[in-house]
Design a protein around this motif. Structure first.
Motif, PDB file in Angstrom:
ATOM      1  N   SER A 146       0.907  -0.489   0.115  1.00 23.00           N
ATOM      2  CA  SER A 146      -0.220   0.306   0.095  1.00 23.00           C
ATOM      3  C   SER A 146       0.754   1.352   0.240  1.00 23.00           C
ATOM      4  O   SER A 146       0.031   2.102  -0.956  1.00 23.00           O
ATOM      5  N   ASP A 147       1.635   1.180   0.362  1.00 18.94           N
ATOM      6  CA  ASP A 147       2.671   2.385   0.619  1.00 18.94           C
ATOM      7  C   ASP A 147       3.586   2.567  -0.292  1.00 18.94           C
ATOM      8  O   ASP A 147       3.494   3.385  -1.246  1.00 18.94           O
ATOM      9  N   PHE A 148       3.619   1.563  -1.432  1.00 15.33           N
ATOM     10  CA  PHE A 148       4.093   2.128  -2.828  1.00 15.33           C
ATOM     11  C   PHE A 148       3.218   2.203  -3.410  1.00 15.33           C
ATOM     12  O   PHE A 148       3.768   2.799  -4.611  1.00 15.33           O
ATOM     13  N   LEU A 149       2.272   1.765  -3.412  1.00 16.15           N
ATOM     14  CA  LEU A 149       1.689   2.219  -4.389  1.00 16.15           C
ATOM     15  C   LEU A 149       0.792   3.611  -4.261  1.00 16.15           C
ATOM     16  O   LEU A 149       1.018   4.622  -5.088  1.00 16.15           O
ATOM     17  N   LEU A 150       0.589   3.688  -2.813  1.00 18.45           N
ATOM     18  CA  LEU A 150       1.110   5.329  -2.613  1.00 18.45           C
ATOM     19  C   LEU A 150       2.149   6.442  -3.280  1.00 18.45           C
ATOM     20  O   LEU A 150       2.229   7.239  -3.645  1.00 18.45           O
ATOM     21  N   GLY A 151       2.873   6.583  -2.797  1.00 23.36           N
ATOM     22  CA  GLY A 151       4.283   6.415  -2.959  1.00 23.36           C
ATOM     23  C   GLY A 151       4.566   6.724  -4.706  1.00 23.36           C
ATOM     24  O   GLY A 151       4.110   7.999  -5.211  1.00 23.36           O
ATOM     25  N   LEU A 152       3.913   6.141  -5.675  1.00 23.57           N
ATOM     26  CA  LEU A 152       3.273   6.087  -7.476  1.00 23.57           C
ATOM     27  C   LEU A 152       2.869   6.713  -7.772  1.00 23.57           C
ATOM     28  O   LEU A 152       2.738   8.098  -7.869  1.00 23.57           O
ATOM     29  N   LYS A 153       1.432   7.015  -6.991  1.00 23.99           N
ATOM     30  CA  LYS A 153       0.247   7.564  -6.833  1.00 23.99           C
ATOM     31  C   LYS A 153       1.365   9.665  -6.554  1.00 23.99           C
ATOM     32  O   LYS A 153       0.148  10.534  -7.344  1.00 23.99           O
ATOM     33  N   GLY A 154       1.151   9.683  -5.380  1.00 25.39           N
ATOM     34  CA  GLY A 154       2.186  10.882  -4.938  1.00 25.39           C
ATOM     35  C   GLY A 154       2.566  11.202  -6.350  1.00 25.39           C
ATOM     36  O   GLY A 154       3.207  12.867  -6.467  1.00 25.39           O
ATOM     37  N   ALA A 206      -6.056  -4.088  10.701  1.00 22.23           N
ATOM     38  CA  ALA A 206      -4.431  -2.860   9.798  1.00 22.23           C
ATOM     39  C   ALA A 206      -4.178  -3.894   8.527  1.00 22.23           C
ATOM     40  O   ALA A 206      -4.145  -3.078   7.578  1.00 22.23           O
ATOM     41  N   THR A 207      -4.878  -5.282   7.843  1.00 22.97           N
ATOM     42  CA  THR A 207      -4.509  -5.599   6.385  1.00 22.97           C
ATOM     43  C   THR A 207      -5.898  -4.670   5.575  1.00 22.97           C
ATOM     44  O   THR A 207      -6.121  -4.612   4.484  1.00 22.97           O
ATOM     45  N   MET A 208      -6.875  -4.143   6.806  1.00 27.20           N
ATOM     46  CA  MET A 208      -8.135  -3.656   5.956  1.00 27.20           C
ATOM     47  C   MET A 208      -8.214  -2.136   5.018  1.00 27.20           C
ATOM     48  O   MET A 208      -8.323  -1.521   4.424  1.00 27.20           O
ATOM     49  N   ALA A 209      -6.998  -1.414   5.818  1.00 25.15           N
ATOM     50  CA  ALA A 209      -6.774  -0.226   6.049  1.00 25.15           C
ATOM     51  C   ALA A 209      -6.211  -0.466   4.625  1.00 25.15           C
ATOM     52  O   ALA A 209      -4.938   0.619   4.360  1.00 25.15           O
ATOM     53  N   ASN A 210      -4.984  -0.973   4.886  1.00 22.42           N
ATOM     54  CA  ASN A 210      -3.737  -1.538   3.653  1.00 22.42           C
ATOM     55  C   ASN A 210      -4.269  -1.681   2.230  1.00 22.42           C
ATOM     56  O   ASN A 210      -4.639  -0.954   1.163  1.00 22.42           O
ATOM     57  N   ALA A 211      -5.853  -2.570   2.340  1.00 25.45           N
ATOM     58  CA  ALA A 211      -6.724  -2.675   0.821  1.00 25.45           C
ATOM     59  C   ALA A 211      -7.237  -0.731   0.823  1.00 25.45           C
ATOM     60  O   ALA A 211      -7.006  -0.873  -0.101  1.00 25.45           O
ATOM     61  N   VAL A 212      -8.044  -0.016   1.673  1.00 22.93           N
ATOM     62  CA  VAL A 212      -9.048   0.566   1.568  1.00 22.93           C
ATOM     63  C   VAL A 212      -7.160   1.473   0.403  1.00 22.93           C
ATOM     64  O   VAL A 212      -7.865   2.377   0.009  1.00 22.93           O
ATOM     65  N   MET A 213      -6.404   1.726   1.024  1.00 26.93           N
ATOM     66  CA  MET A 213      -5.129   2.833   1.252  1.00 26.93           C
ATOM     67  C   MET A 213      -4.646   2.266  -0.814  1.00 26.93           C
ATOM     68  O   MET A 213      -5.004   3.067  -1.719  1.00 26.93           O
ATOM     69  N   ALA A 214      -4.650   1.246  -0.582  1.00 25.66           N
ATOM     70  CA  ALA A 214      -4.356   1.042  -1.889  1.00 25.66           C
ATOM     71  C   ALA A 214      -4.947   0.957  -3.173  1.00 25.66           C
ATOM     72  O   ALA A 214      -4.585   1.410  -4.116  1.00 25.66           O
ATOM     73  N   VAL A 215      -6.454   0.018  -3.043  1.00 20.99           N
ATOM     74  CA  VAL A 215      -7.293   0.584  -3.615  1.00 20.99           C
ATOM     75  C   VAL A 215      -7.131   2.316  -4.197  1.00 20.99           C
ATOM     76  O   VAL A 215      -7.958   2.930  -5.728  1.00 20.99           O
TER      77      VAL A 215
END
Length: 350
Positions: free
Chosen positions: A85-93, A119-128
């Motif tokens: 999720s951090d990886f995807l957020l960094g690309l998006k940002g 915590a796993t659900m939070a990752n999914a929310v951020m990634a999606v």
């Protein structure tokens, strides 16, 4: 932005700008070496290019041992490897445009169960949300009916989650003004913020296991980011946030880096430094410490400069447990600071 990171881009035309602001927590701070535009250019472009290639190839690394980022077979409980999720957020940002094939890859692999922890659900929310999909109406591949991941997250208990996991949940539910607390929620932003305030240690930092005396830059940074994003303006939260920020700025290394402390020894690293930069960037009064102003007199370089020293010519990260973690979090930290310079947050995705 995760505890497990301890264990285990932008083009030249969009490089970061600088200002000169007096420090808030220290007096007579020494002059500090900043990351120049040229230095950023060489390091950030390489890091972003490496991150893009990881996404394109669906790999956690581009050389040596690596695995798939998205794979139900390899990660049956999540469908994606830790740190995604951090990886995807960094690309998006940093301006990356996810294509249909990449979105489908996530939709085919992301695992959402009735028993999925918070915590796993939070990752999914951020990634999606990062990929440009709708976390309030997420449609797994082949399904016509959507799932409201935000509602599902709110209705999942956080009482047995670690401090870092609770901070992660707070960040996730604060991503969009459209993320409303539903009926039957197990927590609110206010109650979750209060939990984090209660977990603050006597030294004013936080640690994943609530152990007194530990200097944990990673968990402290995550909680500071969560409290800043939660925007609960009670006196307790405000005081806790200020004390936590003072703790974080007090443990910066002379090199400008932050590190993981074990048995009294601190090992500076890219991931801890990236987490600190993300925290500093998500409170606009603190962003000056990323690449402008020293936090204390012994500091000789800024955190941004220090973090970029870990970026190899290839764009990979020195001593990273996995390149997905290392590259992903450095990329996210760059995006967080870039957003902060525009008085925005990398986590705001409506």
């Amino acid at each position: 932005m995760k505890l497990t990171s301890k264990l285990l881009m932008i083009s030249a035309s969009t490089l970061l700008g600088f200002g000169s602001i007096a420090p808030a927590f220290t007096a007579n701070a020494a002059s500090v070496k900043t990351a120049s535009r040229a230095y950023q250019n060489s390091k950030i472009k390489a890091n972003y290019r490496y991150a893009k290639n990881l996404m394109i190839k669906n790999k956690t690394g581009l050389s040596g041992q690596s695995s798939s980022i998205f794979s139900k077979k390899l990660n049956p409980d999540t469908g994606a490897t830790a740190g995604y999720s951090d990886f995807l957020l960094g690309l998006k940002g940093n301006g990356y445009k996810f294509n249909t094939k990449e979105k489908t890859l996530l939709r085919k692999n992301l695992v959402i169960k009735k028993t999925t922890p918070a915590a796993t659900m939070a990752n999914a929310v951020m990634a999606v949300q990062a990929m440009g999909l709708n976390a309030r109406d997420y449609k797994p591949y082949g399904h016509k009916k959507g799932i409201n991941l935000v509602t599902k997250l709110y209705r999942t208990s956080v009482s047995k989650q670690t401090t870092s996991a609770q901070a992660q949940v707070l960040i996730a539910i604060s991503m969009s003004s459209k993320f409303k607390q539903p009926k039957g929620a197990k927590f609110s932003k206010a109650s979750l913020s209060a939990r984090l305030v209660k977990a603050q240690l006597n030294n004013h930092g936080w640690t994943y296991n609530n152990q007194q005396g530990v200097r944990d830059a990673d968990t402290t940074s995550m909680v500071l980011t969560g409290l800043a994003r939660g925007k609960v303006n009670t006196t307790n939260v405000k005081d806790s946030l200020l004390k936590g920020q003072k703790f974080l700025t007090g443990i910066v290394q002379p090199s400008g880096a932050f590190g993981y402390t074990f048995n009294g020894k601190t090992t500076p690293n890219a991931n801890s430094t990236a987490e600190a930069i993300i925290a500093l960037s998500n409170d606009f009064g603190m962003k000056k410490y990323v690449n402008n102003t020293a936090m204390k007199t012994s500091q000789t370089r800024t955190p941004l400069y220090a973090m970029l020293t870990y970026v190899n010519k290839s764009g990979s990260i020195k001593n990273a447990a996995t390149q997905l973690y290392g590259v992903g979090q450095v990329n996210l930290a760059v995006a967080a600071y870039k957003a902060a310079l525009k008085n925005r947050s990398v986590y705001t995705i409506n």
